[in-house]
Design an enzyme around this catalytic site. Structure first.
Site, PDB file in Angstrom:
ATOM      1  N   ASP A  13       0.928  -1.381  -0.139  1.00 49.95           N
ATOM      2  CA  ASP A  13       0.014  -0.217  -0.315  1.00 49.95           C
ATOM      3  C   ASP A  13       0.916   1.241   0.136  1.00 49.95           C
ATOM      4  O   ASP A  13       0.473   2.226   0.515  1.00 49.95           O
ATOM      5  CB  ASP A  13      -1.019   0.044   1.181  1.00 49.95           C
ATOM      6  CG  ASP A  13      -1.635  -1.320   1.095  1.00 49.95           C
ATOM      7  OD1 ASP A  13      -2.342  -1.747   0.298  1.00 49.95           O
ATOM      8  OD2 ASP A  13      -1.816  -1.880   2.208  1.00 49.95           O
ATOM      9  N   LYS A  16       1.824   1.955  -5.264  1.00 52.44           N
ATOM     10  CA  LYS A  16       2.806   1.375  -6.399  1.00 52.44           C
ATOM     11  C   LYS A  16       1.949   1.948  -7.671  1.00 52.44           C
ATOM     12  O   LYS A  16       2.577   2.226  -8.668  1.00 52.44           O
ATOM     13  CB  LYS A  16       3.078   0.152  -6.327  1.00 52.44           C
ATOM     14  CG  LYS A  16       4.005  -0.218  -5.025  1.00 52.44           C
ATOM     15  CD  LYS A  16       4.322  -1.692  -4.889  1.00 52.44           C
ATOM     16  CE  LYS A  16       2.939  -2.435  -4.519  1.00 52.44           C
ATOM     17  NZ  LYS A  16       2.763  -2.263  -3.077  1.00 52.44           N
ATOM     18  N   GLY A  40      -4.157  -4.479  -4.236  1.00 55.30           N
ATOM     19  CA  GLY A  40      -5.153  -3.430  -4.758  1.00 55.30           C
ATOM     20  C   GLY A  40      -4.532  -2.185  -5.090  1.00 55.30           C
ATOM     21  O   GLY A  40      -3.578  -1.939  -4.387  1.00 55.30           O
ATOM     22  N   HIS A  41      -4.694  -1.999  -6.436  1.00 51.75           N
ATOM     23  CA  HIS A  41      -3.962  -0.779  -6.929  1.00 51.75           C
ATOM     24  C   HIS A  41      -5.034   0.102  -7.213  1.00 51.75           C
ATOM     25  O   HIS A  41      -6.119  -0.028  -7.756  1.00 51.75           O
ATOM     26  CB  HIS A  41      -3.118  -1.159  -8.152  1.00 51.75           C
ATOM     27  CG  HIS A  41      -2.271  -1.855  -8.218  1.00 51.75           C
ATOM     28  ND1 HIS A  41      -0.996  -1.615  -7.131  1.00 51.75           N
ATOM     29  CD2 HIS A  41      -1.620  -3.171  -8.887  1.00 51.75           C
ATOM     30  CE1 HIS A  41       0.011  -2.580  -7.367  1.00 51.75           C
ATOM     31  NE2 HIS A  41      -0.394  -3.330  -8.475  1.00 51.75           N
ATOM     32  N   GLN A 223       2.168  -6.091  -3.042  1.00 50.71           N
ATOM     33  CA  GLN A 223       2.322  -6.084  -1.558  1.00 50.71           C
ATOM     34  C   GLN A 223       3.862  -5.447  -1.387  1.00 50.71           C
ATOM     35  O   GLN A 223       3.881  -4.506  -2.112  1.00 50.71           O
ATOM     36  CB  GLN A 223       2.378  -7.445  -0.937  1.00 50.71           C
ATOM     37  CG  GLN A 223       1.129  -8.277  -0.948  1.00 50.71           C
ATOM     38  CD  GLN A 223       0.642  -9.039  -1.833  1.00 50.71           C
ATOM     39  OE1 GLN A 223       1.324  -9.653  -2.691  1.00 50.71           O
ATOM     40  NE2 GLN A 223      -0.777  -8.881  -2.513  1.00 50.71           N
TER      41      GLN A 223
HETATM   42  P1  IMP Z   1      -2.520 -13.016   2.257  1.00 53.01           P
HETATM   43  O1  IMP Z   1      -1.629 -12.486   1.346  1.00 53.01           O
HETATM   44  O2  IMP Z   1      -4.052 -12.751   2.142  1.00 53.01           O
HETATM   45  O3  IMP Z   1      -2.032 -14.349   2.595  1.00 53.01           O
HETATM   46  O4  IMP Z   1      -2.447 -12.118   3.542  1.00 53.01           O
HETATM   47  C1  IMP Z   1      -0.991 -12.272   4.212  1.00 53.01           C
HETATM   48  C2  IMP Z   1      -0.629 -10.962   4.868  1.00 53.01           C
HETATM   49  O5  IMP Z   1      -0.272 -10.004   3.813  1.00 53.01           O
HETATM   50  C3  IMP Z   1      -1.748 -10.315   5.898  1.00 53.01           C
HETATM   51  O6  IMP Z   1      -1.403  -9.618   6.723  1.00 53.01           O
HETATM   52  C4  IMP Z   1      -2.278  -9.258   4.834  1.00 53.01           C
HETATM   53  O7  IMP Z   1      -2.969  -8.048   5.505  1.00 53.01           O
HETATM   54  C5  IMP Z   1      -1.163  -8.832   3.950  1.00 53.01           C
HETATM   55  N1  IMP Z   1      -1.301  -8.365   2.480  1.00 53.01           N
HETATM   56  C6  IMP Z   1      -1.733  -9.176   1.689  1.00 53.01           C
HETATM   57  N2  IMP Z   1      -2.009  -8.294   0.399  1.00 53.01           N
HETATM   58  C7  IMP Z   1      -1.707  -7.013   0.755  1.00 53.01           C
HETATM   59  C8  IMP Z   1      -1.681  -5.613   0.155  1.00 53.01           C
HETATM   60  O8  IMP Z   1      -1.810  -5.847  -1.096  1.00 53.01           O
HETATM   61  N3  IMP Z   1      -1.373  -4.601   0.923  1.00 53.01           N
HETATM   62  C9  IMP Z   1      -1.192  -4.774   2.196  1.00 53.01           C
HETATM   63  N4  IMP Z   1      -1.045  -5.923   2.898  1.00 53.01           N
HETATM   64  C10 IMP Z   1      -1.326  -7.115   1.995  1.00 53.01           C
END
Ligand code: IMP
Length: 426
Positions: A13, A16, A40-41, A223
């Site tokens: 977040d 990007k 999420g972009h 991420q």
């Molecule tokens: P997962 O990717 O759904 O398995 O989540 C694992 C961890 O990554 C959790 O703490 C999520 O909140 C975090 N996470 C996954 N995708 C994002 C993103 O796009 N932005 C911020 N945190 C993310």
């Protein structure tokens, strides 16, 4: 300019999408190389705002081929919904290419993700419950289904039957749930197969042919560095490799193809989900940062945790990604915050750490060592030249740069493309 990697240097977040937008004019391919619809972009082009989860942001630009690379996990129903939404907004999505090697998120992955989280109780990771972790786990265990399996529903069914034997045992015996029916999943995925086939391509050849023809590639990480499976704050991480190295495996390129690695770095830090966060703020300053910065997830709507800028993390991101420059985002959010704090090191058991501590315990108990910098009160969102920023805002940027040891090339002062200050331009 062969290939450029854009990577988040914090916990995701960082903004990007905006950096991609800025660079998109000069590239012919924008490639997502890992993750899935956990991302999420938000992209703002002119008066249009698009929220994307799985489709690479290159879809916005008619001259760009958006590519979903080998390292991505694809939930086909979600992808098709996203494509339908884009078409409804008047975008042409026909250029999209999806690697046949990308893995498919299956209904049991989503269910197991949610059930695992529920059973972990207080120890939960705070995943997005999109099935990301279980899909990558199956990939590593070599029992996953891939996008190319959609070409042949007979093979698809064979693989599904084998996977379901195991998954249904887990669902029924461990979690006391109903088993899933192979025929239901097959029927659902046969519809997806038909619709997705035109997009499936040999993306590795496509990208290499592009490079050979002198075209440019932007590799867009989802991420962030601290959510990396190998280099992040394990186990509070995602299940893929957002770091620059992941861009190579996830797209099928080699190190020699990468010319620049741009770190996207927020002027403060945010994190969603659980896990350690040394500079986290729990007070009114934090609340204000959340509200002014609109720090709510694009994908899940969850409120993000917020904290002061952490130079230890940024230094670490510089190392593990081989960053060549930073794109500093959301500086405008810090206007009128009074004195600003910047974490220059951690203290743990009487020792100071300038670099990311190798043991998790030190990070979990790290006490930030702060420097205080004078803030600024002016609204900086309309400024178009770096030199016109208030002196204290410039001093803030320059101190960050000194602390992290990698140049900050761009500074963003608002969501629109025009609200970007390029420090290489006088
Ligand atoms: P997962 O990717 O759904 O398995 O989540 C694992 C961890 O990554 C959790 O703490 C999520 O909140 C975090 N996470 C996954 N995708 C994002 C993103 O796009 N932005 C911020 N945190 C993310």
């Amino acid at each position: 300019m062969p290939a450029i990697v854009i990577v988040g240097t914090q916990w995701g977040d960082e903004g990007k999408g905006k950096a991609t937008d800025l660079l998109a004019d000069d590239v012919q391919y924008v490639v997502r190389y890992q993750g899935g619809n956990n991302a999420g972009h938000t992209i703002i082009v002119g008066d249009r705002t698009l929220k994307l989860h799985l489709v690479p942001s290159g879809v916005m630009y008619p001259h760009v081929t958006p590519v979903i690379g080998d390292g991505v996990v694809v939930d086909p129903g979600v992808l098709l919904d996203e494509l339908d939404g884009l078409v409804a907004q008047g975008l042409d999505v026909s250029r999209l290419k999806i690697s046949g090697n990308a893995h498919l998120i299956m209904p049991y992955h989503r269910e197991i993700d949610a059930l695992t989280e529920r059973h972990l109780g207080r120890q939960k990771l705070g995943t997005t419950k999109r099935g990301i972790g279980p899909t990558y786990a199956d990939k590593a265990a070599r029992v996953g289904l891939r996008v190319q399996d959609l070409y042949d529903m007979k093979i698809f069914r064979q693989k599904l039957d084998a996977a379901l034997q195991q998954k249904n045992a887990v669902l029924t015996r461990i979690y006391n749930r109903m088993p899933m029916k192979a025929s239901d999943i097959e029927t659902e995925y046969a519809v997806y197969a038909e619709r997705l086939q035109p997009y499936i391509a040999d993306t590795v050849s496509l990208l290499h042919e592009g490079l050979e023809a002198g075209e440019n590639i932007l590799l867009e990480g989802a991420q962030g560095t601290l959510l990396d499976l190998d280099h992040g704050t394990y186990p509070f991480v995602t299940s893929s490799n957002p770091v620059a190295g992941g861009a190579m495996t996830g797209a099928g390129l080699g190190p020699k193809h990468i010319e620049r690695v741009i770190g996207i770095t927020k002027a403060y830090v945010t994190r969603v989900g659980t896990g350690p966060f040394p500079t986290e703020l729990f007070d009114a300053t934090g609340e204000r940062m959340t509200e002014v910065g609109h720090e709510y997830g694009t994908t899940t709507g969850r409120r993000r945790r917020v904290g002061w800028f952490d130079a230890v993390l940024a230094r670490y991101a510089g190392r593990v990604n081989g960053l060549t420059e930073h794109f500093l985002t959301k500086l405008d959010v810090l206007s009128d915050f009074g004195t600003l704090k910047v974490c220059r090191a951690y203290r743990y058991q009487g020792e100071e750490y300038e670099h990311f501590p190798p043991h998790q315990t030190a990070f979990h108990h790290a006490e930030p060592v702060y420097e205080e910098l004078e803030g600024w009160t002016e609204d900086i969102t309309q400024i178009t030249r770096y030199a016109d920023l208030p002196k204290n805002a410039q001093a803030y940027v320059e101190r960050l740069e000194e602390l992290i040891g990698v140049p900050i090339r761009w500074v963003s002062v608002g969501p629109a493309r025009s609200q970007t200050l390029d420090r290489s331009v006088a």
